[in-house]
Design a protein around this motif. Structure first.
Motif, mmCIF file in Angstrom:
data_model
loop_
_atom_site.group_PDB
_atom_site.id
_atom_site.type_symbol
_atom_site.label_atom_id
_atom_site.label_comp_id
_atom_site.label_asym_id
_atom_site.label_seq_id
_atom_site.Cartn_x
_atom_site.Cartn_y
_atom_site.Cartn_z
ATOM 1 N N LEU A 152 70.577 0.953 20.451
ATOM 2 C CA LEU A 152 70.343 0.585 21.847
ATOM 3 C C LEU A 152 69.448 1.607 22.531
ATOM 4 C CD1 LEU A 152 71.117 -1.436 24.060
ATOM 5 C CD2 LEU A 152 72.971 0.152 24.703
ATOM 6 N N PHE A 153 69.729 2.882 22.257
ATOM 7 C CA PHE A 153 68.932 3.962 22.849
ATOM 8 C C PHE A 153 67.465 3.843 22.435
ATOM 9 C CE2 PHE A 153 67.097 8.255 22.734
ATOM 10 C CZ PHE A 153 67.295 8.641 24.056
ATOM 11 N N GLY A 154 67.248 3.615 21.147
ATOM 12 C CA GLY A 154 65.874 3.465 20.631
ATOM 13 C C GLY A 154 65.145 2.342 21.346
ATOM 14 N N GLN A 155 65.867 1.233 21.499
ATOM 15 C CA GLN A 155 65.232 0.100 22.165
ATOM 16 C C GLN A 155 64.832 0.456 23.591
ATOM 17 O OE1 GLN A 155 68.220 -2.922 21.809
ATOM 18 N NE2 GLN A 155 67.464 -3.642 19.812
ATOM 19 N N LYS A 156 65.749 1.177 24.272
ATOM 20 C CA LYS A 156 65.468 1.528 25.671
ATOM 21 C C LYS A 156 64.275 2.469 25.795
ATOM 22 C CE LYS A 156 69.583 0.597 28.255
ATOM 23 N NZ LYS A 156 70.601 1.118 29.151
ATOM 24 N N VAL A 157 64.250 3.488 24.893
ATOM 25 C CA VAL A 157 63.118 4.431 24.965
ATOM 26 C C VAL A 157 61.804 3.703 24.691
ATOM 27 C CG1 VAL A 157 62.114 6.558 24.073
ATOM 28 C CG2 VAL A 157 64.568 6.361 24.274
ATOM 29 N N ASN A 158 61.829 2.806 23.702
ATOM 30 C CA ASN A 158 60.596 2.078 23.396
ATOM 31 C C ASN A 158 60.135 1.198 24.553
ATOM 32 O OD1 ASN A 158 59.604 2.954 20.919
ATOM 33 N ND2 ASN A 158 61.255 1.862 19.840
ATOM 34 N N ALA A 159 61.108 0.599 25.262
ATOM 35 C CA ALA A 159 60.751 -0.221 26.420
ATOM 36 C C ALA A 159 60.086 0.644 27.492
ATOM 37 C CB ALA A 159 61.984 -0.907 26.971
ATOM 38 N N VAL A 160 60.657 1.858 27.691
ATOM 39 C CA VAL A 160 60.085 2.765 28.689
ATOM 40 C C VAL A 160 58.689 3.224 28.278
ATOM 41 C CG1 VAL A 160 60.354 5.041 29.730
ATOM 42 C CG2 VAL A 160 62.327 3.546 29.547
ATOM 43 N N LYS A 161 58.512 3.443 26.991
ATOM 44 C CA LYS A 161 57.226 3.887 26.471
ATOM 45 C C LYS A 161 56.176 2.812 26.740
ATOM 46 C CE LYS A 161 55.097 5.450 22.170
ATOM 47 N NZ LYS A 161 55.295 5.616 20.744
ATOM 48 N N LYS A 162 56.571 1.566 26.496
ATOM 49 C CA LYS A 162 55.636 0.462 26.732
ATOM 50 C C LYS A 162 55.288 0.382 28.228
ATOM 51 C CE LYS A 162 54.857 -4.456 25.848
ATOM 52 N NZ LYS A 162 54.246 -4.647 27.129
ATOM 53 N N LEU A 163 56.334 0.592 29.051
ATOM 54 C CA LEU A 163 56.104 0.556 30.497
ATOM 55 C C LEU A 163 55.055 1.592 30.896
ATOM 56 C CD1 LEU A 163 57.253 -0.520 33.290
ATOM 57 C CD2 LEU A 163 58.626 1.584 33.304
ATOM 58 N N ALA A 164 55.190 2.800 30.346
ATOM 59 C CA ALA A 164 54.235 3.876 30.677
ATOM 60 C C ALA A 164 52.827 3.512 30.213
ATOM 61 C CB ALA A 164 54.692 5.182 30.045
ATOM 62 N N HIS A 165 52.724 2.970 28.988
ATOM 63 C CA HIS A 165 51.420 2.571 28.469
ATOM 64 C C HIS A 165 50.766 1.508 29.350
ATOM 65 C CE1 HIS A 165 50.356 4.691 24.857
ATOM 66 N NE2 HIS A 165 51.628 4.650 24.404
ATOM 67 N N ASP A 166 51.560 0.504 29.706
ATOM 68 C CA ASP A 166 51.003 -0.573 30.536
ATOM 69 C C ASP A 166 50.508 -0.041 31.873
ATOM 70 O OD1 ASP A 166 51.596 -2.273 28.532
ATOM 71 O OD2 ASP A 166 53.325 -3.253 29.505
ATOM 72 N N LYS A 167 51.307 0.869 32.438
ATOM 73 C CA LYS A 167 50.928 1.410 33.737
ATOM 74 C C LYS A 167 49.625 2.205 33.633
ATOM 75 C CE LYS A 167 52.608 3.932 37.671
ATOM 76 N NZ LYS A 167 53.569 3.594 38.710
ATOM 77 N N LEU A 168 49.511 2.966 32.546
ATOM 78 C CA LEU A 168 48.303 3.759 32.326
ATOM 79 C C LEU A 168 47.079 2.841 32.232
ATOM 80 C CD1 LEU A 168 47.519 6.834 31.586
ATOM 81 C CD2 LEU A 168 47.285 5.922 29.268
ATOM 82 N N GLU A 169 47.254 1.793 31.467
ATOM 83 C CA GLU A 169 46.121 0.886 31.252
ATOM 84 C C GLU A 169 45.703 0.197 32.550
ATOM 85 O OE1 GLU A 169 45.567 -2.928 28.493
ATOM 86 O OE2 GLU A 169 46.364 -1.154 27.461
#
Ligand code: DAH
Length: 335
Positions: A54-71
């Motif tokens: 569950l933790f892995g999934q959450k971190v990956n979701a946050v990582k994607k959020l950061a990437h999208d925001k950057l883009e």
């Protein structure tokens, strides 16, 4: 553990990126190797096995959020950089005006000439500027070696030493188009033929090595000299107005018999002079014969006018060279 990812998510969401600097700051804080996303991922090993997934999934979701925001921020900043105004731009100033060009005085004159003959029932034809000797001279009843050829010196290109192949010439007049028109059709003919012509002449205020002519041809069963005169008079009156001062006088051309020229008065009453604008005449029987039209059955008149001369008289231009200088101060007077 989920407090950590929740906190990270909130921080990312609330981060304002409005400049290149903020963008770089965001990237370093969250997405670089030592950034917050990486350091959370690094914690995975220390998480209890049952929570790990569950933790892995959450971190990956946050990582994607950061990437999208950057883009998204990158694209937004790129666009606004292209359209942004400087603070010193005064947006209340009136827009700078678009400068509109005008048709060249020669084009305007040609349009007027075409318009007159269109109303008189003439169609428009054209032919090549690089002609052969046959069309430019021989078919127009200038026999080889005839002195009348000297009236129209031009630029000759010898195609071959074979006496049976024609030399090429830059056409000296638009009259060869008469030949092409009649060779390719059957009478009656009633056309004007505008185009550019060339002469090997010294360049002066009144003559240039290239200029424009409008040829006219009317061939039918009972065409008369009186109709030619009428047509020409109607033409000058439609171009210059009814009070125009003109004269028609006898002349010589190999391809017409009889031949005439028309002059227009240039300048005021005492100091002015006659300026020739066209040659004309009844089409010579030899010309009709050279294109297979029976001179016993058909007659015609023809004329060839100088567009530059007509324009100079119309606008009061006293030097032909002005028409080719492309000087904007001159051209802008023809709005
Ligand atoms: N081609 C002659 C020239 O350039 C002008 C001319 C004279 C044309 C008489 C004609 C004509 O059609 O009939 O000087």
């Amino acid at each position: 553990m989920s407090e950590l990812t929740d906190k990270l998510k909130k921080d990312i969401e609330s981060f304002k990126i409005n400049s290149r600097e903020e963008l770089e700051h965001f990237r370093l804080t969250y997405l670089s190797k030592k950034g917050r996303v990486s350091s959370l991922l690094g914690k995975i090993g220390s998480i209890a096995a049952e929570e790990r997934k569950l933790f892995g999934q959450k971190v990956n979701a946050v990582k994607k959020l950061a990437h999208d925001k950057l883009e998204e921020a990158e694209q937004r900043l790129h666009k606004s950089q292209k359209t942004s105004r400087k603070a010193t731009d005064d947006i209340s100033l009136p827009a700078s005006s678009l400068s509109l060009g005008v048709a060249h005085p020669l084009s305007q004159t040609l349009t007027r000439i075409k318009d007159v003959f269109y109303r008189l029932g003439f169609s428009i034809a054209d032919g090549p500027e690089v002609e052969d000797d046959f069309h430019n001279f021989t078919a127009l009843n200038f026999p080889p070696e005839h002195p009348a050829r000297d009236m129209q010196d031009t630029f000759f290109i010898k195609k071959s030493d074979d006496p049976n192949t024609d030399d090429l010439v830059l056409r000296t007049h638009t009259s060869p188009v008469q030949i092409r028109l009649m060779k390719n059709g059957t009478p009656p003919f009633r056309s004007i033929m505008p185009g550019r012509v060339y002469r090997n002449e010294s360049i002066t205020a009144k003559s240039y090595c290239l200029f424009h002519q409008v040829e006219g041809l009317y061939v039918d069963k009972n065409v008369s000299l009186a109709e030619l005169k009428d047509t020409l008079i109607m033409f000058v009156e439609m171009i210059y107005g009814e009070g125009v001062r003109y004269r028609i006088r006898p002349s010589f051309f190999p391809f017409t018999e009889p031949s005439l020229e028309m002059d227009i008065w240039w300048g005021d009453d005492e100091t002015g002079k006659w300026l020739e604008i066209l040659g004309a005449g009844m089409v010579h029987p030899n010309v009709l014969q050279s294109v297979g039209v029976d001179p016993e059955e058909y007659r015609g008149f023809a004329f060839g006018m100088g567009v530059e001369r007509i324009a100079m008289l119309f606008y009061g231009i006293d030097d032909i060279r002005l028409l080719y200088d492309n000087d904007l101060r001159f051209l802008q007077q023809f709005q």
